[in-house]
Scaffold this active site. Structure first.
Site, short mmCIF file in Angstrom:
data_model
loop_
_atom_site.label_atom_id
_atom_site.label_comp_id
_atom_site.label_asym_id
_atom_site.label_seq_id
_atom_site.Cartn_x
_atom_site.Cartn_y
_atom_site.Cartn_z
N TYR A 244 -37.84 -48.59 -30.56
CA TYR A 244 -39.17 -47.96 -30.47
C TYR A 244 -39.26 -47.09 -29.23
O TYR A 244 -39.71 -45.94 -29.28
CB TYR A 244 -40.24 -49.05 -30.45
CG TYR A 244 -41.64 -48.53 -30.18
CD1 TYR A 244 -42.30 -47.77 -31.13
CD2 TYR A 244 -42.29 -48.81 -28.97
CE1 TYR A 244 -43.59 -47.29 -30.89
CE2 TYR A 244 -43.57 -48.34 -28.73
CZ TYR A 244 -44.21 -47.58 -29.69
OH TYR A 244 -45.47 -47.10 -29.45
N ASN B 115 -50.63 -51.39 -22.89
CA ASN B 115 -51.25 -51.97 -24.09
C ASN B 115 -52.73 -51.61 -24.16
O ASN B 115 -53.49 -51.86 -23.22
CB ASN B 115 -51.12 -53.49 -24.05
CG ASN B 115 -49.67 -53.93 -24.16
OD1 ASN B 115 -49.04 -53.74 -25.18
ND2 ASN B 115 -49.13 -54.50 -23.10
N PRO C 214 -103.05 -72.04 -30.12
CA PRO C 214 -104.41 -71.65 -29.72
C PRO C 214 -105.13 -72.77 -28.97
O PRO C 214 -105.11 -73.94 -29.36
CB PRO C 214 -105.09 -71.35 -31.05
CG PRO C 214 -103.97 -70.93 -31.96
CD PRO C 214 -102.80 -71.77 -31.55
N GLY C 215 -105.75 -72.37 -27.83
CA GLY C 215 -106.55 -73.29 -27.04
C GLY C 215 -105.77 -74.26 -26.19
O GLY C 215 -106.35 -75.08 -25.46
N VAL C 216 -104.43 -74.20 -26.23
CA VAL C 216 -103.59 -75.17 -25.53
C VAL C 216 -103.30 -74.70 -24.10
O VAL C 216 -103.16 -73.50 -23.84
CB VAL C 216 -102.29 -75.41 -26.31
CG1 VAL C 216 -101.26 -76.17 -25.45
CG2 VAL C 216 -102.57 -76.17 -27.59
#
Length: 398
Positions: free
Chosen positions: A118, A147, A309-311
């Site tokens: 190669y 690479n 809600p409301g907590v």
């Protein structure tokens, strides 16, 4: 500008094509002086007429095509040397002396373990291009890449990083013979940056001392200025952390430009569909819910809190921990009081006006949903993750 890309369907070719298309189509506006009119995309299945037209009209050639794992070793020379020779012949035939960029490999050095078929074919391709330049005067740019890694890289082919990322993402085994083996790695986006520099005439020329690049004014060799040297063991250790993140919620430190940040991006690109979304643990009760989203190795965590809600929620203080509350939906009120004081600080908050409110150390604080029908959704950032052995959280009414 008209650009010819050979090997356009490969890993590097796909990424380069995507980057150039974004510039051509006006989606990437970082390069106002770079006008791209036509891309000639050539791969092994492309008709010869497209290659011929590209060689006739191109203002720049990216020669990325090559062969690296053929069934017959003879294909190395055919795919790396001879195909480039054919491109050069077509350029000559059309009297086109535009710049030609070749992506070669460090294996063309033929040093040590790189002295293989190669590498010889890549060196032969370089010689073809050098001879072409000498005969025609065309500018050439030869890159001996280390690479490459990143998105769209094919696993189980010629990239250990791609294989490791894919295997970790898909719960497949990984084998490492020597964790101390060091690799020089080039991230695909850093490579793209260098390709765009080359296209604009600002590439980085170099000479080679062994396998090391040394900046030099005269080419024909060039190199991307940013690479990373890491061991196989380091890559594996990072991939272990990345794989565990959906359960640990821990986001590791990944500074800009770091190898680990680039590796994480690569790893994510290999996730199968069933892992792209993952569940989070939600602690719910009649008041609402609390879900931790992420922790950070540098410190801190992000959570989302839903208040019915409301907590009223909270009513505690911290010695050192600080927080920011950001209401993104609903309408509420944040109240806080310094320990030992009677003065109450109140801040009305809503999703209609996104703002952050500090929860100060030494101040007890609470979050109240003022709506009777709508949930209050709050994104919370804390300077440290909750530690049940050292909670730094103390109840006291505001």
């Amino acid at each position: 500008m008209k650009i010819l890309i050979t090997g356009a369907a490969g890993f590097a070719g796909k990424n380069l094509t995507a980057a150039l298309c974004a510039i051509r189509d006006g989606k990437d506006r970082r390069f106002p002086a770079l006008t791209i009119d036509v891309l000639y995309l050539v791969d092994r299945d492309t008709e010869l007429a497209v290659l011929e037209e590209g060689c006739k009209n191109a203002d720049f050639v990216f020669h990325l095509a090559g062969v690296n794992r053929p069934k017959d070793p003879a294909e190395f020379m055919a795919g790396n040397r001879d195909f480039l020779a054919g491109v050069c012949a077509l350029l000559r035939a059309y009297n086109n002396t535009c710049p030609v960029l070749l992506t070669s490999s460090v294996q063309a050095s033929l040093l040590g373990r790189y002295n293989n078929a190669y590498g010889k074919s890549k060196q032969a391709a370089e010689e073809v291009l050098l001879q072409y330049s000498a005969e025609t005067g065309a500018k050439i740019l030869i890159y001996r890449h280390p690479n490459l890694f990143g998105k769209w890289c094919r696993p189980n082919y010629n990239s250990a990083v791609a294989t490791f990322c894919s295997n970790y993402a898909n719960d497949l085994p990984v084998t490492v013979d020597d964790p101390n083996t060091e690799l020089e790695l080039l991230y695909i986006d850093d490579w793209i940056d260098e390709m765009l520099d080359a296209l604009q005439g600002t590439a980085h020329p170099c000479v080679f001392e062994g396998l090391c690049t040394v900046p030099a004014e005269n080419g024909p060799y060039y190199a991307a200025p940013v690479t990373h040297r890491v061991t196989l063991g380091e890559i594996i250790r990072w991939l272990e952390v990345f794989k565990a993140q959906p359960k640990s919620l821990l986001m590791p430190q990944m500074p800009d430009g770091s190898f680990q940040k680039k590796l994480y991006a690569a790893y994510l690109s290999y996730l199968p569909k069933e892992k792209i979304a993952f569940p989070l643990k939600t602690n719910a009760d009649p008041r609402g819910s609390f879900t931790e989203l992420m922790r950070f190795a540098a410190g801190g965590q992000i959570s989302v809190n839903i208040t019915k809600p409301g907590v009223k929620k909270g009513q505690h203080w911290h010695h050192t921990k600080w927080e920011q509350f950001i209401v993104v939906s609903g309408r509420g009120c944040i109240r806080m009081r310094k320990i030992g004081s009677e003065e109450i600080l109140a801040f009305e908050v809503s999703g209609e006006k996104i703002e952050a409110v500090h929860m100060l150390p030494g101040y007890t604080h609470e979050l109240v949903n003022l709506s009777e029908t709508e949930d209050l959704v709050t994104v919370m950032w804390a300077s440290e993750g909750f530690d049940p052995d050292r909670p730094d959280t103390f109840f006291e009414e505001v």
